[in-house]
Design a protein around this motif. Sequence first.
Motif, PDB file in Angstrom:
ATOM      1  N   THR A 121      29.682   8.480  69.469  1.00  0.00           N
ATOM      2  CA  THR A 121      28.522   9.433  69.095  1.00  0.00           C
ATOM      3  C   THR A 121      29.210  10.879  69.427  1.00  0.00           C
ATOM      4  OG1 THR A 121      26.346  10.078  69.487  1.00  0.00           O
ATOM      5  CG2 THR A 121      27.645   9.255  71.248  1.00  0.00           C
ATOM      6  N   ASN A 122      28.610  11.802  68.367  1.00  0.00           N
ATOM      7  CA  ASN A 122      28.458  13.240  68.708  1.00  0.00           C
ATOM      8  C   ASN A 122      27.483  13.514  69.130  1.00  0.00           C
ATOM      9  OD1 ASN A 122      27.495  12.427  66.258  1.00  0.00           O
ATOM     10  ND2 ASN A 122      28.098  14.489  65.170  1.00  0.00           N
ATOM     11  N   ASN A 123      26.473  13.005  69.910  1.00  0.00           N
ATOM     12  CA  ASN A 123      25.237  13.235  70.262  1.00  0.00           C
ATOM     13  C   ASN A 123      25.208  13.116  71.735  1.00  0.00           C
ATOM     14  OD1 ASN A 123      22.431  13.204  71.032  1.00  0.00           O
ATOM     15  ND2 ASN A 123      21.667  12.452  69.374  1.00  0.00           N
ATOM     16  N   LEU A 124      25.283  14.251  72.560  1.00  0.00           N
ATOM     17  CA  LEU A 124      25.392  14.492  74.020  1.00  0.00           C
ATOM     18  C   LEU A 124      24.276  13.871  74.555  1.00  0.00           C
ATOM     19  CD1 LEU A 124      26.982  17.671  74.959  1.00  0.00           C
ATOM     20  CD2 LEU A 124      27.982  15.613  74.203  1.00  0.00           C
ATOM     21  N   SER A 125      23.147  13.852  73.892  1.00  0.00           N
ATOM     22  CA  SER A 125      21.853  13.250  74.863  1.00  0.00           C
ATOM     23  C   SER A 125      21.997  11.654  74.686  1.00  0.00           C
ATOM     24  CB  SER A 125      20.667  13.879  73.955  1.00  0.00           C
ATOM     25  OG  SER A 125      20.521  15.219  74.181  1.00  0.00           O
ATOM     26  N   VAL A 126      22.501  11.271  73.526  1.00  0.00           N
ATOM     27  CA  VAL A 126      22.759   9.742  73.183  1.00  0.00           C
ATOM     28  C   VAL A 126      23.529   9.323  74.321  1.00  0.00           C
ATOM     29  CG1 VAL A 126      23.751   8.063  71.873  1.00  0.00           C
ATOM     30  CG2 VAL A 126      21.871   9.456  70.882  1.00  0.00           C
ATOM     31  N   ALA A 127      24.986   9.969  74.643  1.00  0.00           N
ATOM     32  CA  ALA A 127      25.707   9.718  75.477  1.00  0.00           C
ATOM     33  C   ALA A 127      25.288   9.585  76.964  1.00  0.00           C
ATOM     34  CB  ALA A 127      26.789  10.718  75.396  1.00  0.00           C
ATOM     35  N   ILE A 165      27.763  17.792  68.569  1.00  0.00           N
ATOM     36  CA  ILE A 165      29.193  18.176  67.900  1.00  0.00           C
ATOM     37  C   ILE A 165      29.343  17.988  66.709  1.00  0.00           C
ATOM     38  CG2 ILE A 165      31.610  18.250  68.532  1.00  0.00           C
ATOM     39  CD1 ILE A 165      30.968  17.104  71.167  1.00  0.00           C
ATOM     40  N   LEU A 166      29.821  18.876  65.814  1.00  0.00           N
ATOM     41  CA  LEU A 166      29.948  18.771  64.219  1.00  0.00           C
ATOM     42  C   LEU A 166      31.372  19.302  64.062  1.00  0.00           C
ATOM     43  CD1 LEU A 166      26.507  19.462  62.694  1.00  0.00           C
ATOM     44  CD2 LEU A 166      27.538  17.124  62.929  1.00  0.00           C
ATOM     45  N   GLY A 167      31.868  19.129  62.693  1.00  0.00           N
ATOM     46  CA  GLY A 167      32.881  19.656  62.213  1.00  0.00           C
ATOM     47  C   GLY A 167      33.922  18.683  61.860  1.00  0.00           C
ATOM     48  N   ASN A 168      35.237  19.299  61.330  1.00  0.00           N
ATOM     49  CA  ASN A 168      36.096  18.289  60.792  1.00  0.00           C
ATOM     50  C   ASN A 168      36.854  17.406  61.796  1.00  0.00           C
ATOM     51  OD1 ASN A 168      35.834  19.145  58.222  1.00  0.00           O
ATOM     52  ND2 ASN A 168      37.409  20.978  58.600  1.00  0.00           N
ATOM     53  N   ILE A 216      26.273   6.164  66.628  1.00  0.00           N
ATOM     54  CA  ILE A 216      25.081   6.630  66.572  1.00  0.00           C
ATOM     55  C   ILE A 216      25.186   8.207  66.313  1.00  0.00           C
ATOM     56  CG2 ILE A 216      22.734   7.158  68.106  1.00  0.00           C
ATOM     57  CD1 ILE A 216      23.398   4.826  69.644  1.00  0.00           C
ATOM     58  N   SER A 217      24.381   8.852  65.396  1.00  0.00           N
ATOM     59  CA  SER A 217      24.531  10.348  64.931  1.00  0.00           C
ATOM     60  C   SER A 217      23.534  11.336  65.688  1.00  0.00           C
ATOM     61  CB  SER A 217      24.286  10.517  63.547  1.00  0.00           C
ATOM     62  OG  SER A 217      23.134  10.059  63.167  1.00  0.00           O
ATOM     63  N   ILE A 218      23.656  12.356  65.362  1.00  0.00           N
ATOM     64  CA  ILE A 218      22.653  13.090  65.861  1.00  0.00           C
ATOM     65  C   ILE A 218      21.125  13.179  65.424  1.00  0.00           C
ATOM     66  CG2 ILE A 218      24.544  14.901  65.807  1.00  0.00           C
ATOM     67  CD1 ILE A 218      23.281  16.283  63.713  1.00  0.00           C
ATOM     68  N   GLY A 219      20.163  13.900  66.060  1.00  0.00           N
ATOM     69  CA  GLY A 219      18.783  13.747  65.759  1.00  0.00           C
ATOM     70  C   GLY A 219      18.194  12.961  66.943  1.00  0.00           C
ATOM     71  N   SER A 220      16.706  13.443  66.727  1.00  0.00           N
ATOM     72  CA  SER A 220      15.937  12.831  67.845  1.00  0.00           C
ATOM     73  C   SER A 220      15.558  11.513  67.569  1.00  0.00           C
ATOM     74  CB  SER A 220      14.466  13.712  67.739  1.00  0.00           C
ATOM     75  OG  SER A 220      13.898  13.816  66.520  1.00  0.00           O
ATOM     76  N   THR A 221      15.272  11.142  66.486  1.00  0.00           N
ATOM     77  CA  THR A 221      15.140   9.429  66.242  1.00  0.00           C
ATOM     78  C   THR A 221      16.350   8.550  66.516  1.00  0.00           C
ATOM     79  OG1 THR A 221      13.549  10.190  64.508  1.00  0.00           O
ATOM     80  CG2 THR A 221      14.181   7.785  64.781  1.00  0.00           C
TER      81      THR A 221
END
Length: 277
Positions: A140-146, A171-174, A117-122
């Motif tokens: 996931t890199n989406n803390l709100s999802v976690a 969280i983003l990046g290589n 699950i990626s970042i974003g509100s949807t």
Amino acid sequence: MLFCCYSPTSITDDSGGLMSSKKQRRREAISALVLEQGAVTVGSLAERFDVSMQTIRRDVDALCEGDMLHRVHGRIELSEEFLNTPFDQRAGTNLMGKRAIGEAAAELIPDGATLFISIGSTPLSVAQALRRRKGLTVITNNLSVAMALSEEVSNRIMLPGGEVRLPDRDILGNDVLDYFGRFRADFAVFGAAGIAEDGGLLEFHTTEVRVTQKICENARQSFLVIDGSKFGRQAPALGGNIADIDQVIVDRRPGDRFAPLLTNIKDRLLVAEGQPR
């Protein structure tokens, strides 16, 4: 699935002739930096590329001839219409539509599934609708999802390391790309900042494009979850195309100018508005 990154540079120089490859690469790199950071000072660019201020000013002037970039007080930055809105503001808009999208997506994801699950509100709305599922493995890199899915103790939630981007709480990046590359999933759930008329998926940062590419490559099915307001919305970084997505879930149909695009994907399009709950 093939993704690329848009770079608003020209192949001609300031006098209309062919641009040298070195100059073109430098201007492409400048564009990429602005896309990533939102704004960069002229002085830091001259130091980074080890060229004179005069050379950088010519680069900046050329790059600012379009609509995407402009120069303000010694720096080059993204124009306002290409800037993202704060996460909490996005999360608070079109609540009913996003809730319908989340519920429709959750119906397609069974207990015990493994998903990105990626970042974003949807995508967050999808996670909130998945609270009734059990035994999920969520990368996931989406803390709100976690946090949304941590209430179910049978779930397994996996997060990459790195710096938390505020106020988005992601969280983003290589390091994130490397982390996602270690896993395979049943589903990749992601959104987009905008949809171009030709179906291009638009984002505000090239790192977001690369993350979407990685999770789609490593999942059996890709789910694009997007509300109708994103059709026609501008953003600078170009990713893949809506035609390449396995399942597109929207709250409502956009305007008539997108009808041909949706007709082409009708077998993979789910309009959540009015779906039974």
